[in-house]
Design an enzyme around this catalytic site. Sequence first.
Site, PDB file in Angstrom:
ATOM      1  CB  SER A   1      33.333  -7.175  41.839  1.00  0.00           C
ATOM      2  OG  SER A   1      32.616  -8.394  41.950  1.00  0.00           O
TER       3      SER A   1
ATOM      4  CG  HIS B   1      47.645  -0.835  38.994  1.00  0.00           C
ATOM      5  ND1 HIS B   1      47.839  -0.768  40.356  1.00  0.00           N
ATOM      6  CD2 HIS B   1      46.869  -1.913  38.778  1.00  0.00           C
ATOM      7  CE1 HIS B   1      47.197  -1.774  40.927  1.00  0.00           C
ATOM      8  NE2 HIS B   1      46.599  -2.481  39.999  1.00  0.00           N
TER       9      HIS B   1
ATOM     10  CB  CYS C   1      29.258 -10.338  40.554  1.00  0.00           C
ATOM     11  SG  CYS C   1      28.804  -9.273  41.908  1.00  0.00           S
TER      12      CYS C   1
END
Lengths: 125, 125
Positions: A63, A68, A83
């Site tokens: 995934s 940030h 996943c």
Amino acid sequence: MNGLGLHILMEFYECSDTILNKLDVLEESMNEAANVAGATIIKSVFHQFAPQGVTGVVVVAESHLAIHTWPEHGYAAVDFFTCNTDMDYLTSYQLLAKALNSKVHNYKSVERGLINSNIKQLDEL
Amino acid sequence: MNGLGLHILMEFYECSDTILNKLDVLEESMNEAANVAGATIIKSVFHQFAPQGVTGVVVVAESHLAIHTWPEHGYAAVDFFTCNTDMDYLTSYQLLAKALNSKVHNYKSVERGLINSNIKQLDEL
């Protein structure tokens, strides 16, 4: 786990503002975080903002990881979406806390894709 | 909003399994979802898995959008992470529900980066 995906939302406060603005250091740390979890890296995309801040995503076969940063607030948000339940996201979390020199940090797990649930609402672990 | 970032976790169930496996359609829809929200696209990275499934990330100036699909379960997880409260994520949500032909869908908002909170724990809206 009942969900198809496990999503770890990590919060890193009181980090080094210098590190939070260094794209190369952040990219290396995020790639290392993917590796120590046992993820297979497909692509790494990082972007430096002006006057400050970095955003970056490591797409992995299991995934993605995303970061940030807000150097002006000493804060970084990291997401580890997987996943695969075998991913060692705790080791990634510890590695990143150290790499960012974060004094206050926490994380929350959210199961995604509750296909076997009658009520398909997001639920926290 | 008290957080530095607003993170929308979208769940799309009972989607078209065909669409969930079409990289080009998904990439176009996700880029459109970024545009209608008012985001500025920096880079789009999509990957097709074998035998099925697509993962993709659209890095935007305001943070990122990510999608992971499970065609075999008719399910897609979408994340819209933004540091700008003016982003029209609801229009993106509606656009994606239609594009994926999802019959059951919901979303949850999570504030990220609670720097002004005494207790820096993730909190739901």
